[in-house]
Design an enzyme around this catalytic site. Sequence first.
Site, PDB file in Angstrom:
ATOM      1  N   ARG A   1      -7.436   0.156  -6.738  1.00  0.00           N
ATOM      2  CA  ARG A   1      -7.615   1.256  -5.781  1.00  0.00           C
ATOM      3  C   ARG A   1      -7.645   2.562  -6.583  1.00  0.00           C
ATOM      4  O   ARG A   1      -6.697   2.853  -7.316  1.00  0.00           O
ATOM      5  CB  ARG A   1      -6.468   1.269  -4.748  1.00  0.00           C
ATOM      6  CG  ARG A   1      -6.458   0.009  -3.868  1.00  0.00           C
ATOM      7  CD  ARG A   1      -5.563   0.178  -2.666  1.00  0.00           C
ATOM      8  NE  ARG A   1      -6.108   1.119  -1.722  1.00  0.00           N
ATOM      9  CZ  ARG A   1      -5.406   1.638  -0.704  1.00  0.00           C
ATOM     10  NH1 ARG A   1      -4.146   1.294  -0.528  1.00  0.00           N
ATOM     11  NH2 ARG A   1      -5.969   2.481   0.131  1.00  0.00           N
TER      12      ARG A   1
ATOM     13  N   ASP B   1      -1.571  11.297  -2.232  1.00  0.00           N
ATOM     14  CA  ASP B   1      -1.928  10.207  -3.148  1.00  0.00           C
ATOM     15  C   ASP B   1      -2.254  10.728  -4.542  1.00  0.00           C
ATOM     16  O   ASP B   1      -2.111  10.010  -5.528  1.00  0.00           O
ATOM     17  CB  ASP B   1      -3.116   9.420  -2.583  1.00  0.00           C
ATOM     18  CG  ASP B   1      -2.702   8.713  -1.306  1.00  0.00           C
ATOM     19  OD1 ASP B   1      -2.788   9.330  -0.218  1.00  0.00           O
ATOM     20  OD2 ASP B   1      -2.244   7.560  -1.389  1.00  0.00           O
TER      21      ASP B   1
ATOM     22  N   ASN C   1      -5.025  12.999   0.251  1.00  0.00           N
ATOM     23  CA  ASN C   1      -4.168  12.177   1.107  1.00  0.00           C
ATOM     24  C   ASN C   1      -5.070  11.424   2.076  1.00  0.00           C
ATOM     25  O   ASN C   1      -6.304  11.593   2.071  1.00  0.00           O
ATOM     26  CB  ASN C   1      -3.141  13.056   1.840  1.00  0.00           C
ATOM     27  CG  ASN C   1      -2.041  12.226   2.485  1.00  0.00           C
ATOM     28  OD1 ASN C   1      -1.424  11.387   1.818  1.00  0.00           O
ATOM     29  ND2 ASN C   1      -1.779  12.426   3.758  1.00  0.00           N
TER      30      ASN C   1
ATOM     31  N   ARG D   1       0.854  -1.192   0.000  1.00  0.00           N
ATOM     32  CA  ARG D   1       0.000   0.000   0.000  1.00  0.00           C
ATOM     33  C   ARG D   1       0.889   1.240   0.000  1.00  0.00           C
ATOM     34  O   ARG D   1       2.106   1.137   0.067  1.00  0.00           O
ATOM     35  CB  ARG D   1      -1.008   0.002   1.137  1.00  0.00           C
ATOM     36  CG  ARG D   1      -0.619  -0.579   2.466  1.00  0.00           C
ATOM     37  CD  ARG D   1       0.493   0.129   3.186  1.00  0.00           C
ATOM     38  NE  ARG D   1       0.219   1.559   3.333  1.00  0.00           N
ATOM     39  CZ  ARG D   1       1.128   2.470   3.561  1.00  0.00           C
ATOM     40  NH1 ARG D   1       2.411   2.143   3.669  1.00  0.00           N
ATOM     41  NH2 ARG D   1       0.823   3.738   3.696  1.00  0.00           N
ATOM     42  N   GLY D   2       0.228   2.405  -0.102  1.00  0.00           N
ATOM     43  CA  GLY D   2       1.000   3.649  -0.215  1.00  0.00           C
ATOM     44  C   GLY D   2       1.141   3.983  -1.697  1.00  0.00           C
ATOM     45  O   GLY D   2       1.458   3.105  -2.509  1.00  0.00           O
ATOM     46  N   ALA D   3       0.922   5.259  -2.029  1.00  0.00           N
ATOM     47  CA  ALA D   3       0.823   5.660  -3.438  1.00  0.00           C
ATOM     48  C   ALA D   3       1.996   5.165  -4.298  1.00  0.00           C
ATOM     49  O   ALA D   3       1.799   4.569  -5.363  1.00  0.00           O
ATOM     50  CB  ALA D   3       0.713   7.181  -3.514  1.00  0.00           C
TER      51      ALA D   3
ATOM     52  N   GLN E   1      -2.145   3.043   9.837  1.00  0.00           N
ATOM     53  CA  GLN E   1      -0.835   3.017   9.177  1.00  0.00           C
ATOM     54  C   GLN E   1       0.220   3.787   9.968  1.00  0.00           C
ATOM     55  O   GLN E   1       1.411   3.485   9.882  1.00  0.00           O
ATOM     56  CB  GLN E   1      -0.932   3.621   7.762  1.00  0.00           C
ATOM     57  CG  GLN E   1      -1.707   2.782   6.771  1.00  0.00           C
ATOM     58  CD  GLN E   1      -3.149   3.220   6.694  1.00  0.00           C
ATOM     59  OE1 GLN E   1      -3.738   3.674   7.675  1.00  0.00           O
ATOM     60  NE2 GLN E   1      -3.738   3.088   5.528  1.00  0.00           N
TER      61      GLN E   1
HETATM   62  O1  MRU Z   1      -4.383   3.588   2.112  1.00  0.00           O
HETATM   63  P1  MRU Z   1      -2.897   3.644   2.004  1.00  0.00           P
HETATM   64  O2  MRU Z   1      -2.167   3.088   3.169  1.00  0.00           O
HETATM   65  O3  MRU Z   1      -2.400   3.086   0.698  1.00  0.00           O
HETATM   66  O4  MRU Z   1      -2.646   5.162   2.074  1.00  0.00           O
HETATM   67  C1  MRU Z   1      -2.014   5.877   1.149  1.00  0.00           C
HETATM   68  C2  MRU Z   1      -0.903   6.541   1.765  1.00  0.00           C
HETATM   69  O5  MRU Z   1       0.143   5.945   1.790  1.00  0.00           O
HETATM   70  C3  MRU Z   1      -1.057   7.826   2.425  1.00  0.00           C
HETATM   71  O6  MRU Z   1      -2.197   8.518   2.150  1.00  0.00           O
HETATM   72  C4  MRU Z   1       0.195   8.602   2.271  1.00  0.00           C
HETATM   73  O7  MRU Z   1       0.197   9.696   3.078  1.00  0.00           O
HETATM   74  C5  MRU Z   1       0.444   9.028   0.860  1.00  0.00           C
HETATM   75  S1  MRU Z   1       2.117   9.077   0.508  1.00  0.00           S
HETATM   76  C6  MRU Z   1       2.384   7.564  -0.232  1.00  0.00           C
END
Ligand code: MRU
Length: 368
Positions: free
Chosen positions: A94, A248, A258, A54-56, A207
């Site tokens: 996603r 994101d 985000n 996970r994470g952008a 997270q």
């Molecule tokens: O739902 P996730 O854990 O995939 O969340 C996305 C993110 O990682 C955050 O929003 C983060 O702050 C963005 S930076 C990659």
Amino acid sequence: MKVDGKPYRTIWLREGDDRVVQVIDQLRLPHAFEIAELISVADMCRAIKNMTVRGAGLIGASAGFGMYLAALEAPEQDFHDFMRQAAADLKATRPTAANLAWAVERMLAAIAVGTTPAQKRRLARDAAVALADEDAEHFRHLGEHGMALIADIARRKPGKPVNILTHCNAGWLAFVDFGSATAPIYAAHEAGIPVHVWVDETRPRNQGASLTAWELGQHGVPHTLITDNAGGHLMQHGLVDMVITGADRVTRSGDVANKIGTYLKALAARDNGIPMYVALPSSTFDFSLGDGVASIPIEERGAEEVRFISGKASHGGIESVQICPDTTPARNWGFDVTPARLVTKLICERGICDANEAAIFALFPQEK
Ligand code: MRU
């Protein structure tokens, strides 16, 4: 980054068998450090959806490796259609992070240059690896740019730590290596600038508590876990010098999608005269969009993520427990949009800019 002294990325090809993609299983952290193996595009779609990865940035890199796995699976006579379907399946996993579609399109363009399936498979492998390498490299620069902002505050309070509040996990676990919001923090820490991080737990998936706290701990960065609702109080009492989050998707006008709750932090920061920085790689911009509140797709996930919470039980096993009455309905939006007017600066690999169209295009003129 290092885990127990050994360098890791979040995703890589298995040594000795590059038909297997290995990832750090983020569903098991912080209680267990385990590696998961993925061998098909269906495996990768599942891993993105259930947030094993996970994470952008990591979602983008995973999509790159997902397209490579698809190329390995695609039948010779049906190669093109199989790849189109794989691209659609990955994009549907996603919706919010811009990096996902960006990575899939980049893979399709790379593969299109080949003339035979065998050649396309090689191109897919090289492109997926290059995409991951690039992701890792960007953050060295971003870290240096962001560190200057921390150093500036440190100069104004000699001998005292710079208190930084962050939300969610925009650390190396959200990318391939280094991370966006954490890159300036790690750079400052390594340069000997005293920093302390307030880590929002980040309900419902936590997270912050599970991943950011684990990362910072592994790296020896002083930090304290707080509830999501504590930030405003800390700001009112002078305990936060700056907020740094990841993103994101960021529109050309500087609106920032985000993790849900970021908007409330930005409002509190503005009310208290605290700078709100957003760190992102260029792959997180969506230059096609203007007004983010109206146009950024916001993922809505299952209600069970709100109704249940999981963690380590006293006997050491990981357990999930229900926190509301049996019949209580819940809704679960994964992201929110912080309007550009509440963002002090954007920190990118190319430099720092204001969150508005003119400044963003001055940094990325080729996107105009
Ligand atoms: O739902 P996730 O854990 O995939 O969340 C996305 C993110 O990682 C955050 O929003 C983060 O702050 C963005 S930076 C990659």
